[in-house]
Design an enzyme around this catalytic site. Structure first.
Site, PDB file in Angstrom:
ATOM      1  N   PRO A 101     -15.988  -1.877   8.125  1.00 38.72           N
ATOM      2  CA  PRO A 101     -16.898  -1.627   6.995  1.00 38.72           C
ATOM      3  C   PRO A 101     -16.123  -1.273   5.726  1.00 38.72           C
ATOM      4  CG  PRO A 101     -17.645  -0.468   8.957  1.00 38.72           C
ATOM      5  CD  PRO A 101     -16.278  -1.012   9.269  1.00 38.72           C
ATOM      6  N   GLY A 103     -16.945   0.613   3.415  1.00 40.77           N
ATOM      7  CA  GLY A 103     -17.055   2.043   3.119  1.00 40.77           C
ATOM      8  C   GLY A 103     -15.921   2.858   3.705  1.00 40.77           C
ATOM      9  N   CYS A 104     -15.268   2.351   4.760  1.00 45.94           N
ATOM     10  CA  CYS A 104     -14.156   3.132   5.332  1.00 45.94           C
ATOM     11  C   CYS A 104     -12.848   2.772   4.678  1.00 45.94           C
ATOM     12  CB  CYS A 104     -13.948   2.932   6.831  1.00 45.94           C
ATOM     13  SG  CYS A 104     -15.204   2.286   7.829  1.00 45.94           S
ATOM     14  N   ILE A 105     -12.843   2.599   3.357  1.00 42.09           N
ATOM     15  CA  ILE A 105     -11.598   2.282   2.666  1.00 42.09           C
ATOM     16  C   ILE A 105     -10.635   3.439   2.770  1.00 42.09           C
ATOM     17  CG2 ILE A 105     -12.288   0.509   1.041  1.00 42.09           C
ATOM     18  CD1 ILE A 105     -12.928   2.850  -0.936  1.00 42.09           C
TER      19      ILE A 105
END
Lengths: 105, 410
Positions: A101, A103-105
């Site tokens: 995802p 968002g999990c950068i």
């Protein structure tokens, strides 16, 4: 092009090591990836998360963050980390055959 | 009379009000900007406060100094936006009608999201440096601290300025070396990421620096709670890290007014088209800066690059043209590495930070992904650029879209 051997098949993966094609995935492949990630047995609770991840990805083009998982899947953060140690969103995405995802950068 | 309303007068809102005021005919347009705080903070400067490099006066100016004449300035808390009515309701009961709305309400730390974080040790030996109060209190604490376990912890992503915690670790190494007590300070960098930074290439370079500077790193640590009695942070999967001084980067959230309006995601960030910067839900609403849910960095340089795209696209919508400008995720950041040096990174949605020279190929004067004194001066000079050019919506001599010129591809 990178590939990984799963259940005797060469399967294409992306730069994060997640499956490249949604269609290469099935439940047996998922169990095989899970065991490589150190999860011996996928329980109903694991499947709830994995299926939620896949559904979100197919609908929205991106997997959910841990925060969204907690809010929407009905499994609290503590249990998510118990099911998928270190990184629930990242691990469940890999097992679910979808990209990491964003968002999990 | 048409109405443009801008919510938030931070870096993004102030830049936008200046850009639009310059081109909109005051006979046809009424521009209103809303914020509840009279003070503009130069947030990149907060990082230097705990180490005594900057003090409060270096990072504050009145917001009104940066608004052009003829713009309505409203100082009030935003209660909620009702897109179906094209209205913004303020706390004092005022209603603002708009034809077009720009949301620039930013993001803030939310330490209350983590159990035990804002508890009895808060601002005693647990500090943030993302607020002026936190940075000032930490400066006071460091003046007399004699050493121990210094833990720098990112609670969860995304955060504003993802390089700032690393810079904090590097500056702490420099600061305590200069003080002569580096051997008594055990610096520990604890992150939920799987490496030192969000971008892989840069992460490799950063992790070499961390090793070289004798900074311990723990990755994949998602902070679940803080144990105040035993001075430990505990992850969701029960890893423990003890601290004597905890420098926390708490969960970052968008403004509460976004939640009250029902327009945000689970962290109150507004779903925004990553290329056009238009709200995904409403055609006459644009979103900029930290308030968006974009997968780009939350930083002032990003706001600058976005401001050009938003300006072009909103003008197109107003004039009935197709939106042509595309935001490419461009960011560039100076990374302070201590001892009067810094690195510079330049990247976008698709391209990792690379080595090379910037902004002029082969010449620079800045070196990408390498530690130089010039980069450090660049970082310090940026304060002038910020107050004098960026906030006023003036052009800065760097390209809006990321360029591959001057970059070395492996």
């Amino acid at each position: 092009m990178s590939t990984i051997e799963l259940l005797g098949r060469q399967i294409e993966v992306d730069s994060d090591g997640n499956l490249k094609n949604l269609n290469d995935w099935n439940e047996d492949i998922a169990s095989e990836i899970a065991s490589l990630e150190g999860i011996e047995q996928l329980t109903d609770r694991h499947w709830l998360v994995i299926n939620f991840m896949r559904k979100e990805f197919i609908e929205k083009g991106d997997g959910p963050t841990v925060r969204r998982l907690t809010k929407e899947s009905g499994i609290d953060t503590k249990e998510l980390y118990a099911l998928f140690p270190k990184g629930p969103a990242k691990k469940a995405a890999r097992i679910g055959g979808i990209p990491k995802p964003k968002g999990c950068i | 009379m048409k109405k443009l309303v801008i919510l938030g007068a931070g870096t993004a809102g102030t830049t936008m009000v200046n850009k639009f005021h310059r081109v909109m005919d005051p006979m046809d347009w009424e521009i209103t900007i809303v914020d509840h705080n009279e003070t503009h903070f130069y947030q990149p400067g907060f990082l230097f406060i705990p180490f005594g490099v900057y003090n409060e006066e270096d990072v504050i100016k009145p917001k009104r100094d940066f608004f052009p004449k003829g713009v309505n300035v409203v100082m009030e808390i935003i209660e909620k936006i009702v897109p179906a009515e094209n209205k913004v309701y303020l706390k004092d009961g005022t209603e603002l009608v708009y034809d077009y709305l720009i949301i620039a309400t930013g993001s803030d730390i939310a330490p209350e999201e983590t159990e035990g974080l804002k508890d009895k040790l808060w601002q005693k030996c647990i500090f943030d440096f993302y607020t002026i109060e936190g940075a000032m209190k930490l400066a006071e604490f460091f003046k007399t601290w004699e050493g121990g376990k210094l833990v720098i912890n990112i609670t969860e992503m995304p955060i504003k300025c993802p390089v700032a915690p690393l810079e904090f670790a590097f500056l702490a190494d420099w600061f305590f070396t200069k003080k002569g007590i580096r051997d008594k300070v055990d610096i520990h960098f604890v992150t939920p990421l799987s490496s030192a930074f969000t971008k892989e290439k840069c992460a490799e370079v950063m992790s070499d620096y961390l090793i070289e500077k004798n900074i311990k790193t723990t990755v994949d640590f998602s902070t679940g709670r803080v144990d105040n009695d035993n001075q430990k942070i505990i992850s969701w999967d029960d890893m423990e890290v003890p601290f004597d001084c905890l420098v926390t980067v708490p969960t970052n959230k968008g403004n509460d007014c976004i939640a009250r309006s029902g327009m945000g995601d689970e962290l109150n960030f507004v779903p925004t088209d990553k290329y056009t910067l238009r709200s995904k839900a409403h055609e006459n609403i644009f979103v900029i800066g930290d308030a968006t849910d974009l997968p780009s960095s939350k930083a002032g340089s990003v706001v600058h690059f976005q401001s050009e795209v938003l300006f072009e696209n909103l003008m197109s919508v107003i004039e009935g043209r197709e939106m042509k400008a595309r935001f490419d995720g461009h960011a560039n950041c100076f990374i302070e590495s201590g001892f009067g040096k810094a690195l510079l990174i330049d990247f976008n949605y698709e391209t990792e930070p690379l080595k090379g020279q910037y902004p002029v190929p082969l010449i620079g004067p800045f070196s990408l992904l390498q530690e130089t004194r010039m980069n450090h001066f660049g970082k310090l000079m940026f304060k002038w650029t910020y107050w004098n050019l960026l906030l006023k919506g003036r052009d800065i001599p760097v390209s809006n879209e990321m360029s591959m010129k001057g970059k070395i591809q492996e």
